[in-house]
Design a protein around this motif. Structure first.
Motif, PDB file in Angstrom:
ATOM      1  N   SER A   1      44.120  51.407  35.435  1.00 34.23           N
ATOM      2  CA  SER A   1      42.812  50.810  35.153  1.00 34.23           C
ATOM      3  C   SER A   1      42.963  49.734  34.084  1.00 34.23           C
ATOM      4  O   SER A   1      43.316  50.033  32.944  1.00 34.23           O
ATOM      5  CB  SER A   1      41.819  51.878  34.670  1.00 34.23           C
ATOM      6  OG  SER A   1      41.605  52.855  35.658  1.00 34.23           O
TER       7      SER A   1
ATOM      8  N   ASN B   1      40.370  47.252  34.116  1.00 36.50           N
ATOM      9  CA  ASN B   1      39.062  46.616  34.228  1.00 36.50           C
ATOM     10  C   ASN B   1      38.353  46.496  32.885  1.00 36.50           C
ATOM     11  O   ASN B   1      38.656  47.209  31.926  1.00 36.50           O
ATOM     12  CB  ASN B   1      38.179  47.389  35.217  1.00 36.50           C
ATOM     13  CG  ASN B   1      38.071  48.855  34.873  1.00 36.50           C
ATOM     14  OD1 ASN B   1      39.044  49.600  34.997  1.00 36.50           O
ATOM     15  ND2 ASN B   1      36.896  49.287  34.445  1.00 36.50           N
TER      16      ASN B   1
ATOM     17  N   TYR C   1      42.540  48.716  39.237  1.00 30.98           N
ATOM     18  CA  TYR C   1      41.215  48.218  38.860  1.00 30.98           C
ATOM     19  C   TYR C   1      41.375  46.991  37.952  1.00 30.98           C
ATOM     20  O   TYR C   1      41.851  47.097  36.828  1.00 30.98           O
ATOM     21  CB  TYR C   1      40.414  49.319  38.170  1.00 30.98           C
ATOM     22  CG  TYR C   1      40.194  50.519  39.058  1.00 30.98           C
ATOM     23  CD1 TYR C   1      39.152  50.545  39.982  1.00 30.98           C
ATOM     24  CD2 TYR C   1      41.047  51.621  38.997  1.00 30.98           C
ATOM     25  CE1 TYR C   1      38.958  51.637  40.821  1.00 30.98           C
ATOM     26  CE2 TYR C   1      40.862  52.720  39.836  1.00 30.98           C
ATOM     27  CZ  TYR C   1      39.820  52.716  40.744  1.00 30.98           C
ATOM     28  OH  TYR C   1      39.635  53.793  41.586  1.00 30.98           O
TER      29      TYR C   1
ATOM     30  N   GLU D   1      40.112  46.722  43.009  1.00 23.42           N
ATOM     31  CA  GLU D   1      38.824  46.104  42.706  1.00 23.42           C
ATOM     32  C   GLU D   1      39.062  44.788  41.972  1.00 23.42           C
ATOM     33  O   GLU D   1      39.780  44.741  40.966  1.00 23.42           O
ATOM     34  CB  GLU D   1      37.954  47.047  41.878  1.00 23.42           C
ATOM     35  CG  GLU D   1      37.547  48.298  42.638  1.00 23.42           C
ATOM     36  CD  GLU D   1      36.312  48.961  42.068  1.00 23.42           C
ATOM     37  OE1 GLU D   1      35.755  48.447  41.079  1.00 23.42           O
ATOM     38  OE2 GLU D   1      35.910  50.004  42.607  1.00 23.42           O
TER      39      GLU D   1
END
Length: 323
Positions: free
Chosen positions: A137, A139, A161, A185
């Motif tokens: 992650s 993000n 992410y 994403e």
């Protein structure tokens, strides 16, 4: 003769307790700031306002939570003794950069959470040792670029992410090694659809629509109604200098300080020489108030243990002398 035997037993018990206290002062039940389960393989230091990572995290720890603290930087050796870690959360801190090699010893890591920080860029090869990683992650940071090959070693990565950063493009081949990826994403980035280096991202999204969450939501920064997936070669006709490269020709004789800073920390410098040059010594942060209290508590406990140990030794000598 029972007196000396009892005294010797007391001495052993006190010594064991003292060593245990010195090793376990990290956990709340031992006067520390973190919470540990019974086997010490899960350590929770979240929501403690920490500005430095505790130095006495047990080597057998497999899960470490450091999220929701005030960490602005990491020591290069912060995790070097934690090769058994499988889960590490550093989200919701104030990290602005990562030192090269900081994750090199985390060879068992499965999940790494770095979201909700202030990261503007990543050091080259920072994830190369994390070959077992399945979740990453990044993000909700301020990432402006990704180094070439930053994900090349992450062949087992399943979830990535990158949403809500400041990425305008990615280097060609960035996602090519992610053979196990199932979710990625990308939305919330100002993708520059006027430059032809965006065509790699367009083609990759087109080939992996089932893996890109909200593929149509990865939109061009200057025209949010148009998705990266829908741009044409005509749209991306400009031969721009990618923000992911370090070969940009300066447009003036003065280079902004922010650009100099971003480039400097990506240069690979032997850590030992760098630390020697700066006179660096661990720890690299002043202790927090909870850590100070923990140190005082440990000091008092140590003094008490020494006093009791001394008394036990004198007790032994007394009986031996009488004998």
């Amino acid at each position: 003769m029972m007196g000396p035997v009892l005294a010797a037993c007391l001495l052993i018990i006190l010594s064991t307790a003292w060593i245990s206290q010195a090793n376990e002062a990290l956990c709340k039940k031992d006067g520390g700031v973190c919470s540990c389960n019974n086997n010490k393989n899960s350590v929770d230091c979240s929501y403690k306002k920490l500005t430095a990572i505790p130095s006495n995290i047990p080597v057998e720890t497999t899960e470490l939570r450091l999220n929701f603290n005030s960490l602005s930087k990491l020591s290069p050796k912060a995790f070097h003794h934690l090769s058994k870690l499988t889960y590490l959360s550093l989200d919701n801190n104030q990290l602005q950069t990562l030192p090269p090699g900081v994750f090199d010893h985390l060879v068992s890591l499965d999940k790494l959470v770095l979201s909700d920080n202030q990261l503007k860029s990543l050091p080259p090869r920072v994830f190369d040792s994390l070959t077992k990683l399945t979740w990453l992650s990044l993000n909700t940071n301020k990432l402006q670029r990704l180094p070439d090959g930053v994900f090349d070693k992450l062949t087992l990565l399943e979830k990535l992410y990158l949403e809500n950063n400041q990425l305008q493009s990615v280097p060609r081949g960035t996602f090519d090694s992610l053979s196990s990826i199932s979710t990625i994403e990308l939305l919330g980035n100002p993708w520059d659809c006027s430059c032809n280096d965006i065509l790699y991202l367009r083609d990759w999204i087109d080939d992996n629509k089932d893996k890109v969450t909200g593929a149509q939501d990865a939109a061009c920064g200057d025209q949010q109604s148009k998705a990266v997936l829908d741009i044409t070669e005509k749209d991306a006709a400009s031969d721009c200098v990618s923000p992911n490269t370090t070969t940009a020709i300066p447009t003036s004789t003065t280079t902004p300080a922010s650009v100099i800073y971003d480039d400097i920390h990506e240069i690979k410098v032997p850590q030992e020489n760098f630390q020697k040059f700066l006179g660096y010594q661990e720890p690299d942060h002043l202790p927090t108030q909870p850590q100070c209290l923990m140190s005082i508590s440990g000091y008092l406990g140590l003094m008490m243990s020494l006093m009791l140990t001394s008394a036990a030794i004198l007790y032994v000598f007394h009986f031996l002398k009488k004998a």
